[in-house]
Design an enzyme around this catalytic site. Structure first.
Site, PDB file in Angstrom:
ATOM      1  N   ARG A  50       0.837  -6.277  12.677  1.00 19.07           N
ATOM      2  CA  ARG A  50       0.223  -5.672  13.861  1.00 19.07           C
ATOM      3  C   ARG A  50       0.073  -6.701  14.984  1.00 19.07           C
ATOM      4  O   ARG A  50       0.130  -6.349  16.166  1.00 19.07           O
ATOM      5  CB  ARG A  50      -1.106  -5.035  13.491  1.00 19.07           C
ATOM      6  CG  ARG A  50      -0.917  -3.847  12.560  1.00 19.07           C
ATOM      7  CD  ARG A  50      -2.101  -2.911  12.533  1.00 19.07           C
ATOM      8  NE  ARG A  50      -1.759  -1.699  11.775  1.00 19.07           N
ATOM      9  CZ  ARG A  50      -2.508  -0.600  11.758  1.00 19.07           C
ATOM     10  NH1 ARG A  50      -3.630  -0.559  12.456  1.00 19.07           N
ATOM     11  NH2 ARG A  50      -2.138   0.440  11.054  1.00 19.07           N
ATOM     12  N   ARG A  82       0.832  -1.192   0.000  1.00 19.79           N
ATOM     13  CA  ARG A  82       0.000   0.000   0.000  1.00 19.79           C
ATOM     14  C   ARG A  82       0.871   1.248   0.000  1.00 19.79           C
ATOM     15  O   ARG A  82       1.878   1.312   0.706  1.00 19.79           O
ATOM     16  CB  ARG A  82      -0.925   0.016   1.218  1.00 19.79           C
ATOM     17  CG  ARG A  82      -1.901  -1.153   1.210  1.00 19.79           C
ATOM     18  CD  ARG A  82      -2.871  -1.122   2.343  1.00 19.79           C
ATOM     19  NE  ARG A  82      -3.699  -2.325   2.350  1.00 19.79           N
ATOM     20  CZ  ARG A  82      -4.588  -2.619   3.276  1.00 19.79           C
ATOM     21  NH1 ARG A  82      -4.784  -1.790   4.285  1.00 19.79           N
ATOM     22  NH2 ARG A  82      -5.287  -3.742   3.200  1.00 19.79           N
ATOM     23  N   GLU A 113      -6.459  -0.831  15.346  1.00 17.37           N
ATOM     24  CA  GLU A 113      -7.087  -1.811  14.455  1.00 17.37           C
ATOM     25  C   GLU A 113      -6.099  -2.908  14.065  1.00 17.37           C
ATOM     26  O   GLU A 113      -4.960  -2.624  13.699  1.00 17.37           O
ATOM     27  CB  GLU A 113      -7.589  -1.122  13.191  1.00 17.37           C
ATOM     28  CG  GLU A 113      -8.208  -2.078  12.182  1.00 17.37           C
ATOM     29  CD  GLU A 113      -8.203  -1.537  10.757  1.00 17.37           C
ATOM     30  OE1 GLU A 113      -8.220  -2.357   9.822  1.00 17.37           O
ATOM     31  OE2 GLU A 113      -8.148  -0.306  10.592  1.00 17.37           O
ATOM     32  N   SER A 116     -10.289  -6.066  10.015  1.00 12.26           N
ATOM     33  CA  SER A 116     -11.502  -5.420   9.534  1.00 12.26           C
ATOM     34  C   SER A 116     -12.271  -6.455   8.719  1.00 12.26           C
ATOM     35  O   SER A 116     -11.742  -6.998   7.747  1.00 12.26           O
ATOM     36  CB  SER A 116     -11.145  -4.206   8.673  1.00 12.26           C
ATOM     37  OG  SER A 116     -12.288  -3.442   8.365  1.00 12.26           O
ATOM     38  N   ARG A 162       2.295   1.269  10.234  1.00  8.79           N
ATOM     39  CA  ARG A 162       1.770   1.658   8.921  1.00  8.79           C
ATOM     40  C   ARG A 162       2.902   1.521   7.913  1.00  8.79           C
ATOM     41  O   ARG A 162       3.745   2.397   7.779  1.00  8.79           O
ATOM     42  CB  ARG A 162       1.245   3.092   8.977  1.00  8.79           C
ATOM     43  CG  ARG A 162       0.363   3.494   7.818  1.00  8.79           C
ATOM     44  CD  ARG A 162      -0.162   4.903   8.008  1.00  8.79           C
ATOM     45  NE  ARG A 162      -1.018   5.031   9.151  1.00  8.79           N
ATOM     46  CZ  ARG A 162      -2.325   4.780   9.158  1.00  8.79           C
ATOM     47  NH1 ARG A 162      -2.920   4.402   8.050  1.00  8.79           N
ATOM     48  NH2 ARG A 162      -3.038   4.932  10.257  1.00  8.79           N
TER      49      ARG A 162
END
Length: 427
Positions: free
Chosen positions: A392, A262, A349, A352, A277
């Site tokens: 994560r 990403r 988070e 999801s 991130r």
């Protein structure tokens, strides 16, 4: 993509759904484009019908010896042919304009999704586990990893720039162990089929799952026009693109452990330290293909699969339902699972899980044939979720299982994957 027939019949419902998402009304523009397209089709069909009639008249005129009439009608047919060719080109243009606009519209949220503007309006559903108690101030993962000599951001930056990490030694093995553990839970306990999919895909695949055209800046593109997947959702969901599957094969459940890529466009200044991130990270992805009648139950089941991973790791987490302003483009409803990070003193988070209805299926033309019914194929429903983000999860394990000496205790569930290792210290 939303159903055009539904929009025609429910323009106010479309605008209300968009309003709940904080977007402008779209039904007037859809109606304008659709009306123009339908009016053009009527004209085009009139020309095609007249061409067919005229072709028959030519034969009759020739049979009766009326050469003048035959020549006149042949000239008319030639003129109609040119008009039809141009009309078909215009039809494609009308289709492109209408479909292009429809492709920018997000999915309609389900009725029970809370209305809100951003993450502050998300609603907590449940919590699991307890926050760990420390007799010292807990450190963040990057402080722990760098002190252990097994997390190297400088080396990553020298070769790749910011938002990359080099893991070494036992932390590298811990990351691998987490991914293998997740796959074993999902395949062995929840019946997902493991898949090793492509990491490079074409435009159509990303359009199918909703990343294109709107979110191109969030992606990495290769020089030959392919895209690096932002998540294995893209590859796994597209397994049924342009297919008609038998209802007996549903639900189809897929899982894959892959790198994800990403660009993190728009996240400048956010989470710049550490590996929260990243441009490149591993994720265990979950995708389900279901009938419309079973997709909501499957959503709960998928979320439970992701929660189970965190429970087995002994991590404290909460599950929230995203409000309309925070949910993803393709989603009808989304649960986020947020894990507790002691070093940040915050929930972040880690998973999801979304149900998308037939939104992605329409973009992929993915359908199923109902069992025992002589009816037209119906669009499948698609779901996707993180089961979970491996990087994560690594952060969470490091921060929750840290010791005052700066070592990392290995959770019992991961020890078989670590050759029985119980403590990660300096090599």
């Amino acid at each position: 993509m939303l159903d055009l027939k539904w929009i025609r019949e429910n323009p106010q419902a479309l605008d209300e759904a968009l309003k709940r998402r904080g977007a402008a009304a779209a039904s007037p523009e859809v109606r304008r484009l659709d009306d123009a397209r339908r009016e053009h089709l009527q004209v085009l069909q009139g020309w095609q019908s007249r061409r067919n009639e005229a072709s028959k008249e030519i034969g009759k005129a020739k049979a009766s010896g009326d050469a003048g009439r035959a020549d006149a009608v042949m000239a008319e047919v030639a003129d109609l042919k040119a008009k039809i060719q141009e009309g078909e080109r215009q039809e494609r243009q009308f289709d492109e304009e209408l479909n292009g606009f429809l492709a920018t519209l997000p999915n309609a949220p389900l009725a029970d999704v809370p209305r809100g503007a951003d993450e502050a309006d998300n609603v907590e559903v449940r919590r699991s586990g307890q926050k760990p108690a420390f007799a010292f101030k807990p450190k963040e993962h990057f402080e722990l990893g760098e002190a252990l000599g097994q997390m190297d951001f400088d080396a990553a930056a020298r070769m790749s720039g910011s938002r990359f990490t080099v893991l070494r030694s036992k932390l590298a093995r811990l990351e691998r162990a987490l991914g293998q553990f997740m796959l074993d839970v999902h395949t062995g306990e929840f019946g997902y089929e493991e898949v090793s999919p492509p990491l490079l895909v074409r435009d159509d695949a990303l359009f199918g799952t909703g990343q294109l055209p709107k979110f191109a800046e969030d992606l990495f593109r290769t020089t030959d026009g392919r895209w690096m997947i932002p998540t294995a959702e893209v590859s796994l969901t597209n397994l049924v693109r342009e297919q008609i599957v038998d209802e007996a094969k549903l639900p189809m459940r897929f899982t894959a452990l892959t790198p994800s890529f990403r660009s993190e466009a728009g996240s400048a200044g956010r989470d710049t330290r550490g590996m929260l991130r990243q441009h490149q990270f591993y994720k265990a992805e979950l995708v389900s293909i279901t009938t419309p009648e079973t997709s909501l139950d499957e959503h709960e089941r998928m979320t439970r699969a992701a929660e189970t991973v965190l429970e087995r790791l002994g991590l404290h987490f909460r599950t929230v339902v995203l409000c309309t302003g925070d949910m993803g483009f393709s989603s009808q409803k989304t649960y986020d699972i947020e894990v507790w990070l002691p070093g940040q003193d915050a929930f972040r988070e880690i998973s999801s899980c979304s149900v998308c209805g037939d939104f992605q299926a329409r973009r992929m033309n993915a359908r199923f044939r109902p069992a025992g019914e002589k009816v037209a194929p119906r669009f499948v429903h698609t779901l996707n979720g993180s089961g979970t983000a491996v990087g994560r999860a690594l952060i969470a394990v490091m921060e929750n299982y840290q010791t005052e000496a700066g070592e990392i205790r290995v959770p019992e569930a991961l020890r078989p994957y670590m050759g029985g290792l119980e403590i990660i210290g300096r090599d």
